[in-house]
Design a protein around this motif. Structure first.
Motif, short mmCIF file in Angstrom:
data_model
loop_
_atom_site.label_atom_id
_atom_site.label_comp_id
_atom_site.label_asym_id
_atom_site.label_seq_id
_atom_site.Cartn_x
_atom_site.Cartn_y
_atom_site.Cartn_z
N GLU A 131 36.29 -13.43 -24.79
CA GLU A 131 36.08 -14.30 -25.94
C GLU A 131 37.15 -15.39 -26.03
OE1 GLU A 131 33.89 -11.08 -28.95
OE2 GLU A 131 36.02 -11.57 -29.17
N THR A 132 38.40 -15.01 -25.74
CA THR A 132 39.48 -16.00 -25.74
C THR A 132 39.27 -17.04 -24.64
OG1 THR A 132 41.00 -14.32 -26.58
CG2 THR A 132 41.97 -16.29 -25.59
N GLU A 133 38.86 -16.57 -23.46
CA GLU A 133 38.61 -17.51 -22.37
C GLU A 133 37.44 -18.44 -22.68
OE1 GLU A 133 37.90 -17.51 -17.51
OE2 GLU A 133 38.04 -15.62 -18.62
N GLU A 134 36.41 -17.91 -23.31
CA GLU A 134 35.27 -18.74 -23.68
C GLU A 134 35.69 -19.83 -24.66
OE1 GLU A 134 30.74 -18.17 -25.51
OE2 GLU A 134 32.35 -16.77 -25.99
N LYS A 135 36.49 -19.46 -25.64
CA LYS A 135 36.96 -20.45 -26.61
C LYS A 135 37.80 -21.52 -25.94
CE LYS A 135 39.54 -20.76 -30.95
NZ LYS A 135 40.31 -19.98 -31.98
N ARG A 136 38.66 -21.13 -24.99
CA ARG A 136 39.50 -22.10 -24.29
C ARG A 136 38.66 -23.02 -23.41
NH1 ARG A 136 43.38 -25.57 -24.53
NH2 ARG A 136 44.49 -25.89 -22.54
N LEU A 137 37.65 -22.46 -22.77
CA LEU A 137 36.79 -23.30 -21.92
C LEU A 137 36.01 -24.31 -22.75
CD1 LEU A 137 35.43 -20.61 -19.42
CD2 LEU A 137 36.96 -22.51 -18.88
N LEU A 138 35.58 -23.92 -23.95
CA LEU A 138 34.88 -24.87 -24.82
C LEU A 138 35.80 -26.01 -25.24
CD1 LEU A 138 32.84 -22.40 -27.07
CD2 LEU A 138 31.96 -23.90 -25.28
N GLU A 139 37.07 -25.71 -25.48
CA GLU A 139 38.03 -26.77 -25.81
C GLU A 139 38.24 -27.71 -24.62
OE1 GLU A 139 41.52 -24.73 -27.03
OE2 GLU A 139 40.68 -24.06 -28.97
N LEU A 140 38.36 -27.14 -23.43
CA LEU A 140 38.53 -27.98 -22.24
C LEU A 140 37.29 -28.81 -21.97
CD1 LEU A 140 40.33 -25.46 -19.85
CD2 LEU A 140 41.34 -27.39 -21.07
N LEU A 141 36.12 -28.23 -22.24
CA LEU A 141 34.87 -28.97 -22.02
C LEU A 141 34.77 -30.18 -22.95
CD1 LEU A 141 32.17 -28.92 -20.44
CD2 LEU A 141 31.22 -27.58 -22.31
N ALA A 175 30.33 -24.30 -15.06
CA ALA A 175 30.03 -23.17 -14.17
C ALA A 175 30.84 -21.94 -14.57
CB ALA A 175 30.30 -23.54 -12.72
N ARG A 176 32.12 -22.13 -14.83
CA ARG A 176 32.97 -21.01 -15.23
C ARG A 176 32.54 -20.47 -16.60
NH1 ARG A 176 35.08 -16.43 -14.13
NH2 ARG A 176 36.75 -15.85 -15.57
N LEU A 177 32.14 -21.37 -17.50
CA LEU A 177 31.69 -20.95 -18.83
C LEU A 177 30.43 -20.09 -18.74
CD1 LEU A 177 32.20 -21.17 -21.87
CD2 LEU A 177 30.79 -23.24 -21.87
N THR A 178 29.53 -20.44 -17.84
CA THR A 178 28.32 -19.64 -17.65
C THR A 178 28.66 -18.23 -17.17
OG1 THR A 178 27.05 -21.64 -17.13
CG2 THR A 178 26.11 -19.52 -16.44
N ASP A 179 29.58 -18.15 -16.20
CA ASP A 179 29.99 -16.83 -15.69
C ASP A 179 30.67 -16.00 -16.78
OD1 ASP A 179 29.01 -17.60 -13.23
OD2 ASP A 179 30.96 -18.22 -12.44
N VAL A 180 31.52 -16.64 -17.57
CA VAL A 180 32.24 -15.92 -18.61
C VAL A 180 31.27 -15.40 -19.68
CG1 VAL A 180 33.87 -16.19 -20.52
CG2 VAL A 180 34.44 -17.07 -18.26
N ARG A 181 30.30 -16.23 -20.06
CA ARG A 181 29.34 -15.80 -21.08
C ARG A 181 28.46 -14.66 -20.56
NH1 ARG A 181 27.44 -21.66 -23.62
NH2 ARG A 181 29.19 -21.83 -25.12
N TYR A 182 28.08 -14.70 -19.30
CA TYR A 182 27.28 -13.61 -18.73
C TYR A 182 28.08 -12.31 -18.73
CZ TYR A 182 24.72 -10.83 -15.32
OH TYR A 182 24.06 -9.81 -14.68
N GLU A 183 29.33 -12.39 -18.28
CA GLU A 183 30.16 -11.18 -18.26
C GLU A 183 30.46 -10.70 -19.66
OE1 GLU A 183 34.38 -9.59 -16.31
OE2 GLU A 183 33.73 -11.69 -16.04
#
Length: 300
Positions: free
Chosen positions: A168-178, A192-200
């Motif tokens: 969840e923390t990584e997803e939030k950080r990726l959204l900020e970077l996006l 691409a990384r956000l898709t993998d993180v959300r699936y996992e």
């Protein structure tokens, strides 16, 4: 002469190697003694807040105060009225805010004191109420077997929960970077990384929900049989065994006579047909034998 020099040189090398080996052994023994001393001075138990995983190695994740258990109970019971027993059990489950996960009622062949019906149920009740449920069940049916097992899943639960939080923390950080990215290649890489993180994250969160359900609700596997006589739970005395055996023999004899009468009446059409064919055949055979005997007597 040369041979003696070579032998002397080899002997000197052997002495040097022996001295080195002795020093190494002394150092090793000293190190072992130091290690044993440190082990003796160490506390016998791990300090509070430390954790051990399933293999016994250290885990940096601190265990919670209360451990997580998966409770499983297997019961075998008997009843004289299957419908009434299942209805009473359902009332107890509803009172404890549990539910029936699976139920199957089957009809089988009659054998001795067994009737035709049995039920198999998979019941989920709150883990704190599982003992109360088994006690209430003893008042509804005759419990002949009970097995209870506990599985400690604290480490698995903590690891799964920590993984969900990290994702969840990584997803939030990726959204900020996006939101801040301007280069197309960066955008594609982040998506691409956000898709993998959300699936996992979805998969791990599903595992955590399933694990939480198994922890919160104990699983009770109940096999319920409809019988005419209950199986004694306590070991009977010799005289009780003789009495029960004699009474059982009389009941078995009576059941056998009843079964024989039922079979004769149910098979009477076939028996009548067989008799209608057999009796004339026997009479014809006897008549032919008498004729042959009369002809033989006349000839003599």
């Amino acid at each position: 002469m040369k041979t003696r020099k070579i032998l002397s040189l080899l002997l000197a090398l052997a002495l040097v190697c022996a001295l080195l080996a002795g020093c190494g052994a002394s150092n090793g023994r000293a190190a072992d003694m130091k290690t044993e001393q440190m082990a003796a001075e160490a506390p016998a138990e791990a300090p509070a807040g430390s954790a051990l995983n399933d293999a016994g190695t250290g885990d940096p994740t601190a265990l919670p105060e209360s451990r997580k258990w998966i409770v499983t109970v297997q019961l075998s019971a008997e009843t004289e009225d299957l419908d009434a027993a299942t209805a009473a059990i359902q009332e107890k489950i509803d009172a404890l805010e549990g539910y029936v996960e699976q139920q199957r009622i089957t009809n089988g062949s009659q054998y001795e004191s067994r009737r035709y019906r049995s039920a198999s149920m998979t019941i989920r009740v709150p883990a704190q109420q599982v003992d109360a449920f088994t006690q209430d069940l003893a008042g509804i049916a005759n419990v002949v077997r009970k097995d209870k097992s506990l599985e400690d899943v604290t480490l698995r639960y903590v690891a799964t929960e920590s993984r969900v939080k990290a994702l969840e923390t990584e997803e939030k950080r990726l959204l900020e970077l996006l939101a801040q990215a301007q280069d197309m290649s960066d955008l594609l890489a982040i998506e691409a990384r956000l898709t993998d993180v959300r699936y996992e994250l979805e998969s791990t969160a599903s595992q955590l929900r399933l694990l939480s359900n198994q922890i919160d609700y104990a699983t009770v596997y109940l096999d319920l049989e409809e019988v005419r006589e209950f199986t004694p739970v306590e070991e009977p005395t010799v005289w009780v065994r003789i009495r029960d055996g004699f009474v059982g023999s009389l009941k078995g004899l009576g059941s056998g006579l009843v079964d024989l009468t039922v079979w004769l009446l149910a098979s009477s059409p076939y028996l009548a047909l067989i008799a209608a064919i057999t009796v004339p055949t026997v009479l014809i055979v006897k008549k032919n034998r008498r004729k042959r005997r009369g002809k033989k007597a006349e000839t003599e």
